[in-house]
Design a protein around this motif. Structure first.
Motif, short mmCIF file in Angstrom:
data_model
loop_
_atom_site.label_atom_id
_atom_site.label_comp_id
_atom_site.label_asym_id
_atom_site.label_seq_id
_atom_site.Cartn_x
_atom_site.Cartn_y
_atom_site.Cartn_z
N LEU A 248 0.81 -1.22 0.00
CA LEU A 248 0.00 0.00 0.00
C LEU A 248 0.84 1.27 0.00
N HIS A 249 1.99 1.24 0.66
CA HIS A 249 2.85 2.43 0.76
C HIS A 249 4.32 2.02 0.64
N PRO A 250 4.71 1.52 -0.53
CA PRO A 250 6.08 0.99 -0.67
C PRO A 250 7.17 2.01 -0.36
N GLU A 251 6.84 3.30 -0.52
CA GLU A 251 7.85 4.33 -0.27
C GLU A 251 8.22 4.42 1.20
N ARG A 252 7.38 3.93 2.08
CA ARG A 252 7.70 3.97 3.50
C ARG A 252 7.67 2.58 4.16
N ALA A 253 7.82 1.56 3.32
CA ALA A 253 7.80 0.19 3.84
C ALA A 253 9.03 -0.06 4.70
#
Length: 326
Positions: free
Chosen positions: A70-75
């Motif tokens: 859902l939010h790979p940039e902050r995984a």
């Protein structure tokens, strides 16, 4: 010095295909990254409730981690990804592990639809065990403990809520990652309830260690688990391809994480020297490295002689620390 591969747990991926032997059951759900002491309190409660009711204990988890989808940039970097995660969960004593493939479509379920389809219809749940901080699941991130209580009352299953855990601090996966980033492997182990583990296959390196009299085993760069901060550590080296009773399965080791600055290296590596062993042929083996104590930071030495003195000191320290830890 845990092996983790010790389970005959039933594993499947679709709640609708739950084995008949696991219905009805007592269940819980979550990511459980690291399977730390806070997670273990929830899982131990699950096991106790299941034993009290004479029912199977089942965990539902997800792969990939929902934030990665859902939010790979902050995984987050996972403490125990993939099969390592599953082995840790299976080693807790549960009867079933449902690893649901997490997708954007799956995330669009309304929270009440998720609970009913997964636990009421899929698992035939008699009781659902959840942490007090369970929230933010389902479409719109609106699912929480109160919704689960309401659904339990409506659909005839009990809800067991486990309070937040921690001694002076909250046990969390985030706290483990922070300590590993600082090289505080002892602090991470306090939260995890065991030394932090990285798993990978042994590959060829520059063979400098053998030339210096300390042959090291280099983990592949795509190893599984958060690699702690650069430095030298005492720890355990487990040869996962060997049977549990083999005398060389678990060996004490001095572990180096870093770029080998004395040799102007640029590639970050994890390499382990199995103490007092120069006879091992480890290439291609899958191994686990457990980090026990941080010995010192990574340093750049002015000469090979200075490096050798430091390495001898590291080995002596690791031997002293680990000799009393078996």
């Amino acid at each position: 010095m845990l092996g983790f591969r010790v389970s005959l747990v039933l594993r499947w991926t679709d709640p609708a295909e739950t084995p008949a032997t696991l219905r009805p059951c007592v269940a819980t759900f979550g990511n459980f990254d690291g399977v730390h002491r806070g997670h273990r309190v929830v899982i131990d409660t699950l096991l106790a409730e299941a034993a009290r009711r004479a029912l199977p204990a089942v965990i539902v988890t997800f792969d990939p981690h929902p934030v990665q989808v859902l939010h790979p940039e902050r995984a987050p970097e996972l403490i125990s990804p993939g099969t390592l995660h599953e082995e840790l969960l299976e080693a807790t004593g549960i009867d079933g592990l449902c690893v649901v493939p997490f997708t954007t479509a799956y995330a669009q379920q309304l929270p009440e639809d998720y609970i009913v389809s997964t636990f009421v219809e899929g698992l035939g749940v008699a009781a659902l065990v959840v942490g007090a901080d369970t929230k933010g699941f389902g479409r719109g991130y609106t699912g929480d403990v109160e919704l689960i209580r309401d659904l339990g009352a409506a659909h005839g299953f009990d809800v067991v809520v486990v309070a937040d855990q921690g001694e002076g601090m909250r046990w969390s996966s985030t706290a483990v990652r922070e300590r590993l980033r600082d090289g505080d492997v002892e602090g991470a182990a306090e939260i995890l309830g065991r030394p932090h583990r990285v798993v990978g296959t042994i590959v060829h390196g520059f063979h400098r260690g053998r030339e210096l009299g300390y042959p090291t085993a280099n983990l592949e760069r795509r190893s599984r688990g958060v690699v702690p901060a650069d430095g030298v550590y005492a720890g355990w080296f487990t040869r996962l391809d060997l049977p549990a009773e083999h005398p060389d399965r678990v060996l004490p080791a001095a572990i180096s994480v870093g770029t080998n600055p004395t040799f102007d290296g640029t590639q970050r590596t994890v390499e382990a020297y199995c103490l007092d062993r120069t006879d091992l042929d480890l290439y291609g083996e899958e191994v686990a490295v457990d980090f026990v104590v941080h010995l010192r930071p990574t340093l750049k030495f002015d000469s090979i002689d200075e490096l050798l003195v430091a390495m001898a000191r590291d080995v002596d320290q690791a031997r002293d620390i680990l000799s009393g830890a078996r």
